[in-house]
Scaffold this motif. Structure first.
Motif, mmCIF file in Angstrom:
data_model
loop_
_atom_site.group_PDB
_atom_site.id
_atom_site.type_symbol
_atom_site.label_atom_id
_atom_site.label_comp_id
_atom_site.label_asym_id
_atom_site.label_seq_id
_atom_site.Cartn_x
_atom_site.Cartn_y
_atom_site.Cartn_z
ATOM 1 N N TYR A 155 0.824 -1.213 0.000
ATOM 2 C CA TYR A 155 0.000 0.000 0.000
ATOM 3 C C TYR A 155 0.858 1.263 0.000
ATOM 4 C CZ TYR A 155 -3.308 -3.568 1.373
ATOM 5 O OH TYR A 155 -4.058 -4.716 1.412
ATOM 6 N N ARG A 156 2.116 1.137 -0.449
ATOM 7 C CA ARG A 156 3.004 2.298 -0.434
ATOM 8 C C ARG A 156 2.736 3.255 -1.597
ATOM 9 N NH1 ARG A 156 6.189 -2.092 -2.144
ATOM 10 N NH2 ARG A 156 7.317 -1.806 -4.125
ATOM 11 N N LEU A 157 2.014 2.788 -2.620
ATOM 12 C CA LEU A 157 1.645 3.632 -3.751
ATOM 13 C C LEU A 157 0.137 3.856 -3.751
ATOM 14 C CD1 LEU A 157 3.896 1.998 -6.514
ATOM 15 C CD2 LEU A 157 4.425 3.974 -5.071
ATOM 16 N N ASP A 158 -0.319 4.690 -4.661
ATOM 17 C CA ASP A 158 -1.757 5.001 -4.725
ATOM 18 C C ASP A 158 -2.582 3.750 -5.002
ATOM 19 O OD1 ASP A 158 -1.173 7.645 -4.266
ATOM 20 O OD2 ASP A 158 -1.122 8.175 -6.391
ATOM 21 N N GLN A 159 -2.035 2.874 -5.854
ATOM 22 C CA GLN A 159 -2.756 1.665 -6.222
ATOM 23 C C GLN A 159 -2.178 0.470 -5.471
ATOM 24 O OE1 GLN A 159 -5.434 1.539 -8.364
ATOM 25 N NE2 GLN A 159 -5.665 -0.584 -7.677
ATOM 26 N N GLU A 160 -3.043 -0.366 -4.916
ATOM 27 C CA GLU A 160 -2.577 -1.534 -4.184
ATOM 28 C C GLU A 160 -1.742 -2.432 -5.093
ATOM 29 O OE1 GLU A 160 -4.388 -5.540 -1.995
ATOM 30 O OE2 GLU A 160 -5.723 -3.881 -2.559
ATOM 31 N N LEU A 161 -0.557 -2.781 -4.624
ATOM 32 C CA LEU A 161 0.350 -3.623 -5.394
ATOM 33 C C LEU A 161 0.001 -5.096 -5.228
ATOM 34 C CD1 LEU A 161 3.702 -1.840 -4.488
ATOM 35 C CD2 LEU A 161 2.511 -1.722 -6.675
ATOM 36 N N PRO A 162 0.293 -5.915 -6.232
ATOM 37 C CA PRO A 162 0.040 -7.361 -6.099
ATOM 38 C C PRO A 162 1.039 -7.983 -5.137
ATOM 39 C CG PRO A 162 1.202 -6.908 -8.145
ATOM 40 C CD PRO A 162 0.867 -5.568 -7.550
ATOM 41 N N ILE A 163 0.685 -9.153 -4.626
ATOM 42 C CA ILE A 163 1.595 -9.862 -3.721
ATOM 43 C C ILE A 163 2.886 -10.220 -4.455
ATOM 44 C CG2 ILE A 163 1.923 -11.962 -2.381
ATOM 45 C CD1 ILE A 163 -1.063 -11.949 -1.798
ATOM 46 N N MET A 164 2.770 -10.744 -5.652
ATOM 47 C CA MET A 164 3.942 -11.140 -6.427
ATOM 48 C C MET A 164 4.301 -10.050 -7.423
ATOM 49 S SD MET A 164 4.485 -14.415 -8.971
ATOM 50 C CE MET A 164 3.627 -13.577 -10.315
ATOM 51 N N SER A 165 5.549 -9.588 -7.373
ATOM 52 C CA SER A 165 5.978 -8.567 -8.332
ATOM 53 C C SER A 165 6.428 -9.194 -9.644
ATOM 54 C CB SER A 165 7.135 -7.749 -7.744
ATOM 55 O OG SER A 165 8.243 -8.575 -7.430
ATOM 56 N N GLY A 166 6.880 -10.446 -9.605
ATOM 57 C CA GLY A 166 7.294 -11.125 -10.829
ATOM 58 C C GLY A 166 7.866 -12.489 -10.524
ATOM 59 N N ARG A 167 7.813 -13.359 -11.529
ATOM 60 C CA ARG A 167 8.346 -14.712 -11.359
ATOM 61 C C ARG A 167 8.918 -15.191 -12.687
ATOM 62 N NH1 ARG A 167 3.801 -18.137 -10.161
ATOM 63 N NH2 ARG A 167 4.053 -17.698 -7.930
ATOM 64 N N THR A 168 10.054 -15.905 -12.600
ATOM 65 C CA THR A 168 10.660 -16.513 -13.783
ATOM 66 C C THR A 168 10.993 -17.966 -13.464
ATOM 67 O OG1 THR A 168 11.667 -14.397 -14.422
ATOM 68 C CG2 THR A 168 12.526 -16.380 -15.465
ATOM 69 N N ILE A 169 10.568 -18.865 -14.349
ATOM 70 C CA ILE A 169 10.892 -20.286 -14.219
ATOM 71 C C ILE A 169 11.624 -20.703 -15.486
ATOM 72 C CG2 ILE A 169 9.983 -22.613 -13.881
ATOM 73 C CD1 ILE A 169 7.460 -21.312 -12.686
ATOM 74 N N LEU A 170 12.852 -21.213 -15.328
ATOM 75 C CA LEU A 170 13.673 -21.529 -16.486
ATOM 76 C C LEU A 170 14.313 -22.898 -16.337
ATOM 77 C CD1 LEU A 170 15.552 -18.119 -16.886
ATOM 78 C CD2 LEU A 170 13.742 -18.977 -18.382
ATOM 79 N N VAL A 171 14.410 -23.604 -17.458
ATOM 80 C CA VAL A 171 15.185 -24.837 -17.551
ATOM 81 C C VAL A 171 16.255 -24.600 -18.612
ATOM 82 C CG1 VAL A 171 15.183 -27.288 -18.098
ATOM 83 C CG2 VAL A 171 13.242 -26.276 -16.881
ATOM 84 N N LYS A 172 17.506 -24.866 -18.236
ATOM 85 C CA LYS A 172 18.616 -24.639 -19.171
ATOM 86 C C LYS A 172 19.505 -25.871 -19.203
ATOM 87 C CE LYS A 172 22.463 -21.523 -20.254
ATOM 88 N NZ LYS A 172 23.212 -20.299 -19.873
ATOM 89 N N TYR A 173 19.851 -26.290 -20.432
ATOM 90 C CA TYR A 173 20.711 -27.460 -20.607
ATOM 91 C C TYR A 173 21.890 -27.067 -21.485
ATOM 92 C CZ TYR A 173 22.410 -32.066 -21.959
ATOM 93 O OH TYR A 173 23.199 -33.172 -22.176
ATOM 94 N N THR A 174 23.106 -27.404 -21.028
ATOM 95 C CA THR A 174 24.310 -27.174 -21.818
ATOM 96 C C THR A 174 25.085 -28.476 -21.934
ATOM 97 O OG1 THR A 174 25.684 -26.576 -19.907
ATOM 98 C CG2 THR A 174 24.472 -24.805 -20.976
ATOM 99 N N TYR A 175 25.712 -28.643 -23.083
ATOM 100 C CA TYR A 175 26.547 -29.833 -23.306
ATOM 101 C C TYR A 175 27.789 -29.395 -24.062
ATOM 102 C CZ TYR A 175 28.088 -34.509 -24.535
ATOM 103 O OH TYR A 175 28.820 -35.658 -24.653
ATOM 104 N N THR A 176 28.948 -29.823 -23.602
ATOM 105 C CA THR A 176 30.208 -29.422 -24.214
ATOM 106 C C THR A 176 30.806 -30.558 -25.033
ATOM 107 O OG1 THR A 176 30.674 -27.875 -22.415
ATOM 108 C CG2 THR A 176 32.533 -28.552 -23.783
ATOM 109 N N PHE A 177 31.075 -30.253 -26.305
ATOM 110 C CA PHE A 177 31.788 -31.177 -27.188
ATOM 111 C C PHE A 177 33.271 -30.800 -27.164
ATOM 112 C CE2 PHE A 177 27.462 -30.785 -28.713
ATOM 113 C CZ PHE A 177 27.084 -32.096 -28.959
ATOM 114 N N VAL A 178 34.126 -31.786 -26.926
ATOM 115 C CA VAL A 178 35.558 -31.528 -26.773
ATOM 116 C C VAL A 178 36.320 -32.230 -27.884
ATOM 117 C CG1 VAL A 178 37.560 -31.703 -25.238
ATOM 118 C CG2 VAL A 178 35.263 -31.401 -24.264
ATOM 119 N N ARG A 179 37.227 -31.454 -28.469
ATOM 120 C CA ARG A 179 38.119 -32.073 -29.467
ATOM 121 C C ARG A 179 39.576 -31.773 -29.078
ATOM 122 N NH1 ARG A 179 41.201 -30.746 -33.723
ATOM 123 N NH2 ARG A 179 40.646 -28.553 -33.623
#
Length: 735
Positions: free
Chosen positions: A711-735
């Motif tokens: 309630y710090r601003l004029d408009q009531e803020l949501p409980i969650m400001s933001g969310r990110t869900i990520l899956v990352k896969y890396t594989y290294t080829f060696v020569r």
């Protein structure tokens, strides 16, 4: 009198005093087949001699309390390292499987390897009795109390195996030469080597070679003190590593809808792919290429409370910028830098997409060489930009002296530009006395500066005696012009002249003392305005620092401060400090319980006047190792500033809780929760990692922010400001 003998003796003593007299040790080739199992039962180990071991802490030069054996050998492809750490099996402490977890309360074994034998930089490879891999890079000859000389984010390809047995534990390393950059001269390679073993419950450090403790607890990390070793018939490799990545996820943001007069959740699926490539162009130069770079897996920054008028500094954690990162150091006094890599791909705490980049590091002839060029994409508040850095540096006069140059460029697609160049040198004058000189200038479209102007220039002179025993000092003069603005650097303030820093006297008590070392000194500085010579800031702080043989440490100091404010300084909307001159005093200190214990804590306190008010700051940093599978650490800092004359008050709390779970050396998970009352935010970072081998990773990352004062601003803020869900896969080829 034999004058020739006398002359030779005095000359050898002089070389020894300067650290130049050291007989190289030839490393033996490994005969037969090597099996990585942590047990030194191969014929290859039995055919070579082990290195001697010396106690470093608590008493330099004593015999280790537990028998210790160090070995090293090699073949055309690998460096082999082994250690036999004899001990009571019940006393062996190994508390983490997690990659890169040094576990301050665990036993260690490993090496520091100065691969170019420059006596300033080295690579460190360590393990615990659990068999985890713990590698990092050291620069600046491990000099300084701020820890800026160690880079824990550096990683490379290598393997380790450990064995627990009735007489203690043992470990074997297999390090591919293809992952090490070094210089060979017709197959002859010279490096620097330090073996290190730690017996945690005794706070005992064991090393080879025997190393003086005159530089404090980081003495054994110093590459300049390593033993010179020689490999014959060894030639550099030219490896090729290709690492593609795939990323998929979901971004959830709340944005205000004018039509509905409320915040609405927006779901945005994310898909991405990119590629990193590492190639050894020559025996000494490594080229890194990156395309559509992503750093989703990087650990979140620690939140900080800022009670100063200046920007906060955050360390670089992104892997692409880590290899031989010390080449790009151009230091004007930490954290002021001509080049600060977090200026690339980050803007106001948000990621800026990197389209592509190239990075070249290594050695060309007698020159250390670093080159980087990155191209970013346009975002709403920033044009697309090309950013470049060139760094060259070489040894001169003696083995501890260097000169160098650096240029940086930041070119915006909107026509904006910022260019900088700098010259620097560090010279070992005599004994442990060093002189450092830095000069830089910047040019941009707005200021249109010229090479003759001081207004766009920066200079720094530092005379330092590197020791903790007897008289020590660090005397600095620096000046930054009004228009000096390194577009790829970091500066606290501008248009000032500064003098400081520290004079002290230190003691290393006798063997019977409970103290490891302690120093009494005075730290201080003064900032002057270049335009009129008026004083901007002054601080003078008599200080006592002490380290105990139990591994505890403490500090106590009194501080006098003067600040001249040319404008109102806002701590928050409800608390501010008016323009004017202020004198204030405070007391501060900390006590760190022995980190070798399963439960340890650091407690800090600062109290006293603060401008025209009063300030109290209390910090507690607890750590609890429950087992080798699970650990907890926390942080809480409570700040209160009160201005009674203006009936204003400012309170700020930062708290963090980190939980780490590691089932084995391949599977780990971390949960990181932070609360920042100043930002009215609770942020959560969860990171799961499956790392079956170096270069292959599967990450699941969840980042979420929650508003605490909705309630710090004029408009009531949501409980969650933001969310990110990520899956990352890396594989290294060696020569």
């Amino acid at each position: 009198m034999n004058w020739r003998l006398l002359f030779c003796t005095l000359f050898w003593m002089l070389l020894s005093f300067m650290g130049l007299a050291q007989k190289p040790i030839g490393i033996s080739r490994f005969a037969g087949e090597f099996k990585l199992d942590g047990v030194m039962d191969e014929a290859g180990w039995k055919s070579i001699n082990s290195f001697p071991a010396f106690m470093h802490i608590p008493t330099v030069g004593d015999n280790p309390s537990e028998r210790t054996e160090f070995w090293m050998a090699y073949d055309n492809n690998f460096l082999y390292v082994a250690g036999n750490m004899y001990d009571d099996p019940k006393g062996v402490q190994g508390y983490s499987f997690k990659r890169d977890d040094g576990a301050g309360n665990a036993d260690w074994f490993g090496i520091n390897l100065d691969t170019f034998r420059d006596r300033e930089n080295c690579l460190s490879f360590f393990t615990l009795p659990t068999g985890n891999r713990y590698d990092f890079a050291i620069s600046k000859d491990a000099q300084g109390n701020d820890g800026s000389w160690v880079n824990f984010s550096w990683n490379t390809f290598w393997d380790v195996a450990v064995s627990r047995h009735a007489e203690g534990w043992s470990a074997e390393f297999r390090i591919p030469f293809s992952t090490l950059r070094f210089q060979d001269q017709n197959g002859r390679v010279v490096m620097g080597l330090t073996f290190v073993r730690r017996i945690s419950r005794k706070n005992e450090m064991i090393t080879f070679p025997r190393i003086s403790n005159q530089w404090g607890e980081q003495s054994f990390w110093k590459p300049s003190q390593s033993q010179e070793i020689v490999f014959e018939g060894l030639f550099s490799k030219k490896p090729l590593y290709v690492t593609p990545y795939l990323l998929s996820g979901l971004e959830q943001q709340n944005s205000f809808s004018q039509a509905k007069k409320s915040y609405q959740k927006n779901n945005k699926p994310t898909y991405n792919a990119g590629l990193d490539l590492k190639y050894g162009l020559t025996s000494n130069l490594t080229l890194d290429l990156t395309f559509n770079t992503d750093f989703a897996q990087v650990e979140a920054d620690d939140q900080q409370i800022n009670l100063t008028r200046f920007s906060l500094f955050f360390p670089e954690k992104r892997l692409f910028f880590q290899e031989r990162a010390s080449i790009f150091d151009f230091d004007f006094g930490n954290p002021n830098q001509l080049f600060y890599s977090r200026r690339i791909g980050l803007h106001n705490g948000e990621q800026v997409p990197i389209l592509a980049g190239a990075r070249l590091v290594g050695r060309a002839g007698k020159w250390d060489l670093g080159f980087m060029n990155m191209q970013t994409r346009h975002i709403a508040s920033l044009p697309a930009e090309n950013m470049g850095v060139l760094r060259m540096r070489r040894q001169v006069i003696n083995q501890n002296s260097y000169v160098g140059l650096m240029t940086t460029s930041r070119l915006g697609m909107d026509g904006s530009y910022n260019l900088a160049y700098g010259l620097d040198g560090i010279f070992r004058v005599i004994g442990q006395d060093f002189l450092q000189v830095n000069w830089a200038q910047t040019f941009d479209r707005e200021n249109n500066s010229n090479p003759d102007a001081l207004s766009n220039s920066r200079v720094r002179l530092q005379w330092e005696r590197r020791t903790i025993k007897g008289l020590g000092y660090n005397l600095t003069y620096s000046r930054a012009g009004e228009d000096y603005d390194p577009g790829l650097g970091f500066e606290f303030r501008n248009n000032y002249t500064r003098v400081g820093d520290r004079v002290f006297y230190g003691w290393i008590p006798k063997k019977e003392s409970r103290l490891l070392n302690h120093q009494l000194g005075v730290t201080g500085y003064m900032f002057l305005n270049n335009n009129d010579g008026s004083t901007q800031s002054v601080e003078v702080a008599p200080t006592w620092d002490v380290s105990f043989k139990s591994n505890a440490s403490a500090q106590a100091k009194t501080v006098y401060s003067f600040e001249s404010l040319s404008d109102t300084f806002y701590l928050s909307d409800q608390a501010y400090i008016l323009q004017g001159n202020y004198h204030f005093y405070s007391l501060s200190g900390f006590y760190q319980t022995p980190s070798v214990k399963m439960v340890n804590t650091r407690i800090s306190l600062e109290t006293g006047s603060f401008y025209d008010g009063q300030r109290v700051s209390v910090g507690v940093v607890p750590s609890w190792t429950l087992s080798r599978f699970f650990g907890l650490s926390g942080f809480i800092q409570w700040n209160k500033v009160k201005f009674s004359s203006r009936q204003q008050e400012y309170k700020a709390i930062i708290s963090r809780l980190k939980a780490s779970v590691s089932l084995n050396v391949k599977l780990s998970a971390d949960a990181f929760i932070q609360y920042n009352s100043d930002a009215n935010l609770i942020s959560t970072n969860f990171r799961f990692r499956y790392n079956p081998r170096e270069g292959t990773d599967l990450f699941l990352v969840v980042n979420q922010g929650n508003n605490t004062n909705r309630y710090r601003l004029d408009q009531e803020l949501p409980i969650m400001s933001g969310r990110t869900i990520l899956v990352k896969y890396t594989y290294t080829f060696v020569r």
